[in-house]
Each structure stands twice: as C-alpha cells, then as structure tokens.
Design a protein around this motif. Structure first.
Motif, short mmCIF file in Angstrom:
data_model
loop_
_atom_site.label_atom_id
_atom_site.label_comp_id
_atom_site.label_asym_id
_atom_site.label_seq_id
_atom_site.Cartn_x
_atom_site.Cartn_y
_atom_site.Cartn_z
N LEU A 1 -52.02 27.59 -54.00
CA LEU A 1 -52.89 28.03 -55.34
C LEU A 1 -53.88 27.70 -54.84
O LEU A 1 -54.99 27.21 -55.60
CB LEU A 1 -52.53 27.63 -56.49
CG LEU A 1 -50.99 28.30 -56.41
CD1 LEU A 1 -50.42 28.37 -58.11
CD2 LEU A 1 -50.83 29.74 -56.82
N GLY A 2 -54.06 27.02 -53.85
CA GLY A 2 -55.75 26.26 -53.35
C GLY A 2 -55.89 24.95 -53.89
O GLY A 2 -57.31 24.13 -53.89
N LEU A 3 -54.24 24.30 -54.87
CA LEU A 3 -55.23 23.10 -54.69
C LEU A 3 -54.60 21.96 -54.29
O LEU A 3 -53.77 21.88 -53.02
CB LEU A 3 -53.25 23.07 -55.93
CG LEU A 3 -53.50 23.96 -56.83
CD1 LEU A 3 -52.58 23.94 -58.36
CD2 LEU A 3 -55.31 23.77 -58.04
N SER A 4 -55.09 20.31 -53.98
CA SER A 4 -54.87 19.48 -53.07
C SER A 4 -53.40 18.61 -53.49
O SER A 4 -52.82 19.53 -54.32
CB SER A 4 -55.71 18.37 -53.78
OG SER A 4 -55.59 17.47 -55.16
N ALA A 5 -53.05 17.94 -52.69
CA ALA A 5 -51.94 17.02 -52.77
C ALA A 5 -51.77 16.74 -54.16
O ALA A 5 -49.95 16.67 -55.24
CB ALA A 5 -51.53 16.59 -51.85
N ASN A 6 -52.35 16.41 -54.58
CA ASN A 6 -52.05 15.81 -56.08
C ASN A 6 -53.87 16.07 -57.37
O ASN A 6 -54.01 14.80 -57.63
CB ASN A 6 -52.66 14.27 -55.50
CG ASN A 6 -51.98 13.08 -56.93
OD1 ASN A 6 -51.14 14.18 -58.37
ND2 ASN A 6 -52.77 12.24 -57.22
N PRO A 7 -53.86 17.34 -57.76
CA PRO A 7 -54.75 18.00 -58.28
C PRO A 7 -54.66 17.33 -59.89
O PRO A 7 -53.47 17.34 -60.40
CB PRO A 7 -54.62 18.95 -57.91
CG PRO A 7 -53.14 19.42 -58.16
CD PRO A 7 -52.47 18.62 -57.57
N ASP A 8 -55.55 18.20 -60.39
CA ASP A 8 -55.56 17.89 -62.07
C ASP A 8 -54.60 19.71 -62.41
O ASP A 8 -55.01 20.70 -61.73
CB ASP A 8 -56.87 17.91 -62.29
CG ASP A 8 -58.11 17.37 -62.78
OD1 ASP A 8 -57.36 15.72 -62.85
OD2 ASP A 8 -58.72 17.17 -62.79
N ILE A 9 -53.47 19.94 -62.43
CA ILE A 9 -52.19 20.72 -62.75
C ILE A 9 -52.12 20.12 -64.48
O ILE A 9 -51.39 19.66 -65.37
CB ILE A 9 -52.06 20.22 -61.90
CG1 ILE A 9 -50.50 22.27 -62.19
CG2 ILE A 9 -50.88 19.34 -61.76
CD1 ILE A 9 -50.29 22.18 -60.66
N GLN A 10 -51.84 21.89 -64.98
CA GLN A 10 -51.31 21.94 -65.86
C GLN A 10 -50.29 23.30 -65.60
O GLN A 10 -51.01 23.90 -65.20
CB GLN A 10 -51.86 22.01 -67.47
CG GLN A 10 -52.47 20.80 -67.89
CD GLN A 10 -53.83 21.14 -69.01
OE1 GLN A 10 -53.87 22.03 -69.11
NE2 GLN A 10 -53.84 20.60 -69.77
N GLU B 1 -48.02 18.25 -67.33
CA GLU B 1 -50.00 17.62 -66.95
C GLU B 1 -49.84 16.38 -66.35
O GLU B 1 -49.10 15.92 -66.43
CB GLU B 1 -50.15 17.44 -68.49
CG GLU B 1 -51.56 17.04 -68.22
CD GLU B 1 -51.88 17.04 -70.06
OE1 GLU B 1 -52.29 18.20 -70.47
OE2 GLU B 1 -52.54 16.63 -69.95
N ARG B 2 -50.59 16.59 -65.06
CA ARG B 2 -51.15 15.95 -64.60
C ARG B 2 -52.56 15.77 -64.26
O ARG B 2 -53.02 16.35 -63.97
CB ARG B 2 -50.18 15.01 -63.38
CG ARG B 2 -48.84 15.03 -63.11
CD ARG B 2 -48.16 15.43 -62.49
NE ARG B 2 -48.66 14.48 -61.07
CZ ARG B 2 -48.46 13.02 -60.68
NH1 ARG B 2 -48.30 12.19 -61.51
NH2 ARG B 2 -49.26 12.28 -59.91
N SER B 3 -52.98 14.92 -63.99
CA SER B 3 -54.54 14.53 -63.82
C SER B 3 -54.78 13.92 -62.01
O SER B 3 -53.85 13.32 -61.54
CB SER B 3 -55.24 13.46 -64.62
OG SER B 3 -55.18 13.39 -65.94
N VAL C 1 -50.13 28.13 -64.67
CA VAL C 1 -50.71 27.43 -63.93
C VAL C 1 -52.27 27.28 -63.65
O VAL C 1 -52.73 28.24 -63.14
CB VAL C 1 -50.43 27.58 -62.03
CG1 VAL C 1 -50.28 25.48 -61.29
CG2 VAL C 1 -48.76 27.22 -62.45
N LEU C 2 -53.02 25.79 -64.24
CA LEU C 2 -54.31 25.67 -64.05
C LEU C 2 -54.24 24.22 -63.51
O LEU C 2 -53.87 23.37 -63.47
CB LEU C 2 -54.42 25.60 -65.93
CG LEU C 2 -55.13 27.14 -67.08
CD1 LEU C 2 -54.90 26.17 -68.29
CD2 LEU C 2 -54.63 28.13 -66.06
N GLU C 3 -55.58 25.10 -63.28
CA GLU C 3 -56.47 23.42 -62.53
C GLU C 3 -56.95 22.56 -63.23
O GLU C 3 -58.01 22.72 -63.41
CB GLU C 3 -57.18 23.42 -61.38
CG GLU C 3 -57.73 21.78 -60.26
CD GLU C 3 -58.46 22.83 -59.28
OE1 GLU C 3 -58.65 21.67 -58.12
OE2 GLU C 3 -58.32 23.66 -59.27
#
Length: 200
Positions: free
Chosen positions: A61-70, A131-133, A189-191
């Motif tokens: 989904l274009g996300l990094s390895a450790n992104p802001d994610i919900q 949720e993670r930052s 899935v949200l960044e």
C-alpha cells in the motif's frame, strides 16, 4: 476494502478496494476463497472465513516498514484456529505488521515479537482498531474495541521495530497458515495515527 465484486458460486474471488486506489485482494485458488455471507453483520453482507481461506496482493500500500498506521476492521470472530489467527498482514514472514485474534487474545503480531491485549469475545460484532506511530517500537502499539482503548496484557521483543519491506498483504490469514475463523465486513487501512480519525 469493502465490497465483494467477483463471486464464483457462493465464494468470493476478489474483494475490491473502494478507495479508488485499486488495492484489490484476491484468492485465485478455489479452496482459498472465503464465502459471501448475506445479512450477517447488522443486516449487511460480509465475508466468512472458515479457518483455511484468505485473500492476497503483492503490495504494501505504499507504506514504509514502520509507518503511521491505523487498521480498522469490522468483525465477528466465531472460533479459534490457533493462538494467533491473523485478520490482516502487511509485509513478509519476518518483522512485518499483522492484526490478530486467536486464543492468546487480540494482538499486534510482528513475526518477531507481539503485543497482546484482552481475550476475544466470540460471536460479537465489533469495530477493532490497531494503531501505531511512525518509528515506534512494538510496545508503543495500541488497540481499541468500539472506541475504547484496551489494556496490554503481555508482549515480547518490546523494543524491536518492524523492518519488513516485502510487497505483500493478506486478509483473513498471515504467512504460514495462521487463518481466522469468523466474518469480516470492513477492512480499512489508513496512513495515520490521528486520534480524531480513530474516533470517526
């Protein structure tokens, strides 16, 4: 991902992404295709996973390895297949990001660590939010049910961080056969780690 578009009999071949980004997930093998279940979650259709089905896509989904994610999931868990039944996975079989149920309880799983919350109540429809930052270690992960933050009960490798950049995601299972048993109505899935977003 919210609408089931391609049916083969009563089985779902593809679950379409309603965001417009076409991150559709699919199951090309008939035995891996979950079932469409009419009027099963508050009168709405859902997808039923019986413990051996899943959807996949070669994307993160274009996300990094450790992104802001919900990760928002509307689910009804009806059984356990293992201690770690994956609902959603992003990344590979080592140090990725996964949302899980199972006999251990609701959890964040990283294929190299975990954060466990309260036990899973069966046959109850609910909205779960994982949720993670960006940049946080495993132990900074958070989990909510119907808007209420849940207490972490245990964990491992707490100071580690996700590192997987594998272009892979799954719905209904993780790598190595950790499939869920129950119904999914929505997977969003949200960044973002914005608390106002989570409260919507």
């Amino acid at each position: 991902m919210c609408s089931s578009d391609l049916l083969v009999g009563d089985r779902v071949q593809e679950w379409s992404d309603k965001s417009g980004h076409e991150h559709n997930v699919s199951a090309t093998n008939d035995s891996a295709r979950p079932f469409i279940s009419n009027n099963s979650l508050n009168g709405l259709d859902s997808i039923q996973f019986a413990g051996y089905q899943w959807f996949r896509r070669s994307s993160r989904l274009g996300l990094s390895a450790n992104p802001d994610i919900q990760v928002f999931i509307v689910s009804k868990i009806t059984g356990d297949r293992s201690s770690d039944d994956r609902l959603f996975l992003l990344g590979g079989s080592s140090m990725g990001l996964a949302c899980a149920a199972g006999t251990d309880g609701w959890s964040w799983r990283f294929n190299g660590g975990k954060e466990i919350y309260n036990s899973v109540t069966k046959n109850v429809i609910g909205l779960q939010v994982w949720e993670r930052s960006d940049g946080d270690a495993f132990d900074a992960s958070r989990f909510y049910i119907n808007g209420i933050e849940q207490t972490r009960t245990s964990g491992s490798s707490d100071t580690s961080v996700p590192t997987s950049l594998v272009e892979h995601m799954q719905v209904g299972a993780g790598t190595g056969g950790t499939q869920m048993v129950g119904f999914l109505g929505e997977v969003i899935v949200l960044e973002s780690d914005d608390q106002q977003t989570r409260g919507m």
